[in-house]
Design an enzyme around this catalytic site. Structure first.
Site, PDB file in Angstrom:
ATOM      1  N   SER A   1       0.829  -1.204   0.000  1.00  0.00           N
ATOM      2  CA  SER A   1       0.000   0.000   0.000  1.00  0.00           C
ATOM      3  C   SER A   1       0.866   1.259   0.000  1.00  0.00           C
ATOM      4  O   SER A   1       0.608   2.195  -0.750  1.00  0.00           O
ATOM      5  CB  SER A   1      -0.976   0.004   1.179  1.00  0.00           C
ATOM      6  OG  SER A   1      -0.280  -0.055   2.390  1.00  0.00           O
TER       7      SER A   1
ATOM      8  N   ARG B   1       6.508  -7.876  -7.200  1.00  0.00           N
ATOM      9  CA  ARG B   1       6.915  -9.266  -7.395  1.00  0.00           C
ATOM     10  C   ARG B   1       5.880 -10.032  -8.234  1.00  0.00           C
ATOM     11  O   ARG B   1       6.237 -10.887  -9.050  1.00  0.00           O
ATOM     12  CB  ARG B   1       7.045  -9.923  -6.021  1.00  0.00           C
ATOM     13  CG  ARG B   1       8.003 -11.069  -5.979  1.00  0.00           C
ATOM     14  CD  ARG B   1       7.927 -11.753  -4.635  1.00  0.00           C
ATOM     15  NE  ARG B   1       8.583 -11.031  -3.548  1.00  0.00           N
ATOM     16  CZ  ARG B   1       9.881 -11.132  -3.270  1.00  0.00           C
ATOM     17  NH1 ARG B   1      10.656 -11.908  -3.991  1.00  0.00           N
ATOM     18  NH2 ARG B   1      10.413 -10.479  -2.263  1.00  0.00           N
TER      19      ARG B   1
ATOM     20  N   LYS C   1       9.723   1.029   7.700  1.00  0.00           N
ATOM     21  CA  LYS C   1      10.009   1.413   9.076  1.00  0.00           C
ATOM     22  C   LYS C   1      10.225   0.155   9.902  1.00  0.00           C
ATOM     23  O   LYS C   1       9.289  -0.456  10.373  1.00  0.00           O
ATOM     24  CB  LYS C   1       8.847   2.229   9.636  1.00  0.00           C
ATOM     25  CG  LYS C   1       8.654   3.560   8.909  1.00  0.00           C
ATOM     26  CD  LYS C   1       7.350   4.224   9.270  1.00  0.00           C
ATOM     27  CE  LYS C   1       7.190   5.543   8.504  1.00  0.00           C
ATOM     28  NZ  LYS C   1       5.862   6.133   8.673  1.00  0.00           N
TER      29      LYS C   1
ATOM     30  N   GLY D   1       7.442   9.584   8.216  1.00  0.00           N
ATOM     31  CA  GLY D   1       6.595  10.660   8.731  1.00  0.00           C
ATOM     32  C   GLY D   1       5.169  10.169   8.929  1.00  0.00           C
ATOM     33  O   GLY D   1       4.887   8.975   8.772  1.00  0.00           O
TER      34      GLY D   1
ATOM     35  N   ALA E   1      -1.147   5.738   4.202  1.00  0.00           N
ATOM     36  CA  ALA E   1      -1.240   5.631   2.742  1.00  0.00           C
ATOM     37  C   ALA E   1      -2.641   5.969   2.236  1.00  0.00           C
ATOM     38  O   ALA E   1      -2.804   6.687   1.253  1.00  0.00           O
ATOM     39  CB  ALA E   1      -0.845   4.218   2.313  1.00  0.00           C
TER      40      ALA E   1
ATOM     41  N   LYS F   1       8.045   3.777  16.853  1.00  0.00           N
ATOM     42  CA  LYS F   1       6.698   4.276  17.138  1.00  0.00           C
ATOM     43  C   LYS F   1       5.631   3.205  16.859  1.00  0.00           C
ATOM     44  O   LYS F   1       4.542   3.250  17.440  1.00  0.00           O
ATOM     45  CB  LYS F   1       6.413   5.560  16.346  1.00  0.00           C
ATOM     46  CG  LYS F   1       6.312   5.368  14.837  1.00  0.00           C
ATOM     47  CD  LYS F   1       4.902   5.342  14.386  1.00  0.00           C
ATOM     48  CE  LYS F   1       4.608   4.800  13.032  1.00  0.00           C
ATOM     49  NZ  LYS F   1       5.482   4.253  12.094  1.00  0.00           N
TER      50      LYS F   1
ATOM     51  N   SER G   1      -4.138   2.512  10.957  1.00  0.00           N
ATOM     52  CA  SER G   1      -2.787   2.003  11.210  1.00  0.00           C
ATOM     53  C   SER G   1      -2.831   0.514  11.541  1.00  0.00           C
ATOM     54  O   SER G   1      -3.592   0.078  12.390  1.00  0.00           O
ATOM     55  CB  SER G   1      -2.163   2.793  12.362  1.00  0.00           C
ATOM     56  OG  SER G   1      -1.225   1.988  13.028  1.00  0.00           O
TER      57      SER G   1
ATOM     58  N   ASN H   1      -0.570  -1.350  12.982  1.00  0.00           N
ATOM     59  CA  ASN H   1      -0.072  -1.701  14.302  1.00  0.00           C
ATOM     60  C   ASN H   1      -1.119  -1.401  15.374  1.00  0.00           C
ATOM     61  O   ASN H   1      -1.285  -2.149  16.320  1.00  0.00           O
ATOM     62  CB  ASN H   1       1.242  -0.970  14.567  1.00  0.00           C
ATOM     63  CG  ASN H   1       2.321  -1.444  13.602  1.00  0.00           C
ATOM     64  OD1 ASN H   1       2.779  -2.581  13.688  1.00  0.00           O
ATOM     65  ND2 ASN H   1       2.678  -0.597  12.651  1.00  0.00           N
TER      66      ASN H   1
ATOM     67  N   GLU I   1       4.791  -4.102  11.107  1.00  0.00           N
ATOM     68  CA  GLU I   1       6.213  -4.104  11.474  1.00  0.00           C
ATOM     69  C   GLU I   1       6.431  -4.037  12.979  1.00  0.00           C
ATOM     70  O   GLU I   1       7.427  -4.482  13.502  1.00  0.00           O
ATOM     71  CB  GLU I   1       6.933  -2.933  10.808  1.00  0.00           C
ATOM     72  CG  GLU I   1       7.088  -3.055   9.290  1.00  0.00           C
ATOM     73  CD  GLU I   1       8.187  -4.030   8.888  1.00  0.00           C
ATOM     74  OE1 GLU I   1       8.889  -4.550   9.780  1.00  0.00           O
ATOM     75  OE2 GLU I   1       8.324  -4.281   7.674  1.00  0.00           O
TER      76      GLU I   1
END
Lengths: 526, 345
Positions: B16, B38, B112, B140, B144, B195, B258, B260, B285
């Site tokens: 994304s 890919r 990240k 930053g 997306a 973060k 987000s 996460n 991540e």
């Protein structure tokens, strides 16, 4: 530098240094001269009183007058005069015939030191005592040798002792390298015997008391110009001898960056052999001639140490004599390790002179200096960053090439065991008092040495350092005895000594100095 | 004379964020942007239907985005190459791209994360796996889905090489995306990676039905942890008050967009980590980074209570309630970290 290149070099150095000042405008011109005169005045003021000092002061006064009253034209002349005087002073007087002679003379040159006699007497005597048996040359010698005909070599050794210059001059010659130009501190020329060899091994004079930025520019530009002319060079990237005994972890980037600048200039002028190869060499001494003075200076107060030391062991023929006796009687060693050569950007270079990326693929390094349309781009900030990366890789390389001797291993083991047994004691107090438990039995020390050796063997297998073959082979208690013998022979007070069935330190500063050679591997107690 | 580059961008990685970056770069300039993916099917979809439905739904991509499965088609001659693949595949892909990289190119990481065991940052991986030196990171508050919908935002291009920053700004700056430069690439990358762990924590709090006080506490104290570790590793403290620091944390730690944050949300609802990650369908991540951050903190002896709490939650089966309880019952401490171990007594 060969006579036929000298005038051209002086002219190139002066022109370049001047143009860098002039491109910043008339104010920069005035500032550069005023600054230089100020620094020179400070230096001359500190000289011993006498006619020579008066003459210099008068000259500085006259120049100051010309600066204040002069036109732009006059100031340009003045700048040229000052820069040219610096350049002429720096330029060595290299004569290949004398070089060949001097390198032949080095082995007995050292022997001459033993007898503190003049070179002339020495050459009549031809003693057989030599350096060659003590010098353990290892690593990628052939690799470095293969590169010397493909481009210009910049040899960058670690620096522990003033003997480095002599050991390197001799060693490189023996290994079939052409003479190397190098900048040596004026104090090395003050010892008449050493001066004789220094001059003829390609040394040019660096006066570290001259602090004027213009003088440093001249030095750097001379190094750059000589590299462009194809003279192989030698710099000590650590700047001065390592005061703490540790492998250098911070390098002087100014001189190091000359290799990149010379490469860029070579490309710009389309020179036939533009490449430069940085050859790292690690010198490891089982005993260091000036260890006592160096570590005292280091501990005096970190940050307040003297940059120039002229009254150390090196200034005393008697101490050099004792040192050489120590080295010769003890089977003490100097390891001379060639590490894989790098390009001015810090990439590895293969034997054909081709730079390789992290996966071993060839790199077109010209493109580091080119812009999007393929033109060469000047960018000091970028080049500084490239040189910083080269410096980082060199520091890593130096650690990998560090060859550990019994003195280092045993000093480290003893010192760390003291720290462990005296928790809560800060470094300075530990050095001063040794703590409440300041001796170990031979058995205790041997056990610590054995455990440390195991960790070092593992690190060597990972390629992170090198071990002297005795460290790898001998029993731990024999290593302790070897270290006791070496440390007890030469220095005024032994770093380690036997007291009955106990082992103690008679000079903990010195112990600390030899121990520091193992810093940078995460081995020390938390 | 060797060399010569085109003023164009290549993006390696068509997830994304990678696809969004390609789209944004295309909007910022006139040149073609080549996107390496890919999957041949995804390439066909981008080139024919101008969509990347798997990650971005119905959004239509700029006409100058061209996808390819060949790194040799995307990377050569691009002035700027942005690598945006999950950190677990980053080294491998960077090494393959390195086949085509030249020393005059600028390479930026948009990923990240930190590499396990070596603790290496992604821009360092770029330098290790290619011949490029002008490497850096882009980071930053960049969700997306907002940016690709045309909402304005700002990002940081960080590198020790000023040229990399200038090129990044020239080729990415637009009405949609403001680009700021930062020479502290270490701080920018550490802030960006760490973060994500704090975002998991705020996701948990949100899932537990806790309000804005808790979120504000986790964000500010989380930032203090991230900054403490970063400064210890040589980053500039001020970077953490910038877009890549507090900026990114605010966006990530308070948005259900987000990934996460969504991981935390799922855990708070009592679901197992694997189930949550499966449902996400994208890489979060922060899960991997938690592990790396804890190892790293141990090696330099820096306490990270919130991140440690997330670690217990993710890997040791602790319950959200008990983790929160542990955090709240620690001794009172001074807020400003001159000595972060000092208790208030």
């Amino acid at each position: 530098m060969r006579a036929e290149d000298r005038e051209r070099a002086v002219e190139d150095v002066v022109t370049r240094v001047m143009s860098r000042v002039l491109e910043r405008g008339p104010q920069a011109l005035e500032a550069a001269i005023a600054d230089t005169l100020y620094h020179e005045r400070q230096r001359v003021d500190r000289e011993r009183r006498g006619k020579e000092r008066d003459r210099r002061l008068a000259l500085l006064d006259r120049r100051r007058g010309r600066l204040l009253a002069g036109s732009d034209e006059e100031r340009r002349r003045l700048l040229r005069e000052v820069a040219e005087a610096f350049a002429r002073e720096v330029l060595g007087n290299f004569d290949p015939r004398v070089h060949a002679f001097a390198t032949r003379a080095v082995p007995f040159g050292l022997a001459a030191l033993l007898h503190a006699s003049s070179p002339r007497q020495l050459l009549r005597r031809f003693p057989v005592l030599g350096l060659e048996d003590r010098l353990a040359v290892q690593g990628e010698v052939a690799h470095a040798r293969a590169l010397k005909d493909l481009g210009t070599i910049v040899c960058v050794p670690t620096h522990s002792s003033n003997l480095d210059s002599i050991v390197l001059g001799y060693g490189m010659h023996e290994l079939g390298f052409p003479p190397l130009l190098y900048g040596a501190g004026l104090n090395l020329f003050e010892n008449p015997l050493i001066s004789y060899f220094m001059h003829n091994l390609g040394a040019y004079k660096v006066d570290r008391r001259k602090t004027a930025p213009l003088y440093r520019d001249v030095l750097k530009e001379y190094a750059t110009v000589s590299l462009e002319y194809g003279y192989h060079n030698l710099f000590f990237p650590g700047g001065t001898r390592a005061r703490s005994g540790a492998i250098e972890d911070r390098l002087k980037l100014g001189l190091l960056g000359t290799s990149l600048r010379a490469f860029a200039n070579n490309l710009r002028h389309g020179r036939p052999r533009p490449r430069l190869f940085v050859v790292p060499v690690v010198l490891s001494y089982e005993l260091v001639l000036e260890a006592e003075t160096l570590v005292d200076d280091f501990l005096r107060e970190t940050g307040k140490s003297r940059y120039i030391i002229t009254d150390d062991e090196f200034a005393s023929p008697r101490r050099i004599l004792q040192f050489m006796k120590g080295i010769l009687e003890l089977d003490a060693r100097i390891a001379f390790t060639f590490m894989p050569p790098l390009d001015p950007f810090g990439n590895r270079v293969d034997e054909a002179g081709v730079s390789l990326d992290g996966r071993g693929r060839p790199i077109d390094i010209d493109r580091y200096l080119r812009g999007p349309t393929g033109e060469l781009v000047d960018d000091d900030e970028r080049d500084h960053e490239y040189t910083r990366e080269l410096g980082e890789r060199l520091v890593d390389t130096f650690h990998r090439g560090n060859t550990l001797m019994p003195t280092h291993l045993v000093s480290f083991a003893f010192f760390e065991e003291l720290r462990r047994r005296n928790p809560g004691l800060d470094l300075y107090r530990l050095l001063r008092t040794g703590g409440t438990q300041d001796t170990l039995s031979l058995g205790e020390l041997s056990r610590v040495v054995a455990a440390l050796r195991d960790r070092l063997v593992a690190l060597e297998a990972e390629g992170r350092l090198r071990l002297d073959d005795r460290v790898r082979r001998e029993r731990a208690d024999d290593l302790v005895l070897m270290a006791l013998r070496a440390l007890g022979t030469y220095h005024t007070r032994p770093a380690l000594a036997r007291a009955g069935d106990r082992i103690c330190s008679r000079d903990r500063n010195l112990l600390y100095f030899y121990r520091n050679r193992l810093l940078g591997y995460g081995l020390e107690a938390a | 004379m060797s060399g010569g580059l085109k003023e164009r961008v290549a993006v390696v990685g068509g997830g994304s964020w990678g696809t969004t970056l390609a789209h944004l770069a295309a909007m910022a300039g006139d040149e073609e942007v080549v996107l390496w993916m890919r999957d041949a099917e995804a390439v066909r979809e981008v080139n024919e239907a101008r969509t990347n439905r798997r990650y971005l739904g119905d959004v239509t991509l700029a006409p100058t985005v061209r996808a390819t499965t060949e790194l040799g088609d995307a990377v050569p001659d691009a002035r700027l190459v942005i690598v945006c693949v999950p950190s677990s595949a980053f080294r491998e892909v960077a090494g393959q791209a390195g086949e085509f990289v030249t020393g005059d190119q600028v390479l930026l990481s948009a990923t990240k994360g930190l590499e396990p065991r070596t603790f290496v940052r992604m821009s360092q991986v770029l330098a290790e796996e290619t011949c490029a030196r002008k490497v850096g990171a882009i980071s930053g508050p960049n969700l997306a889905k907002e940016l690709i919908a045309g909402q304005p935002g700002a990002t940081v291009v960080a590198s020790r090489y000023r040229e990399a920053i200038v090129v990044g700004a020239q080729l990415l700056h637009s009405r949609v995306l403001r680009v700021y430069g930062n020479l502290d690439v270490k701080g920018v990358e550490l802030a960006g990676a760490l973060k994500n762990v704090i975002a998991i924590a705020t996701g948990v709090a949100h899932g537990l039905g806790l309000g804005v006080n808790v979120r504000a506490m986790l964000i500010t104290r989380g930032l203090a942890e991230v900054q403490r570790l970063g400064v210890r590793l040589g980053a500039d403290a001020l970077t953490f008050s910038g877009l890549a620091g507090i900026g990114d944390l605010l966006a990530t730690a308070s948005s259900e967009l987000s990934r996460n944050f969504r991981v935390g949300l799922g855990l708070a609802q009592g679901r197992a980590l694997e189930a949550v990650l499966d449902e996400l369908g994208e890489v979060a991540e922060g899960v991997n980074t938690t592990r790396v951050a804890l190892e790293l903190a141990r090696s330099v002896d820096v306490p990270l209570p919130i991140i440690e709490g997330v670690g217990r939650l993710l890997f040791q089966g602790a319950t959200p309630g008990s983790v929160l309880d542990d955090l709240m019952t620690r001794a009172a401490r001074y807020e400003i970290d001159f000595d972060y171990t000092a208790e208030v007594r």
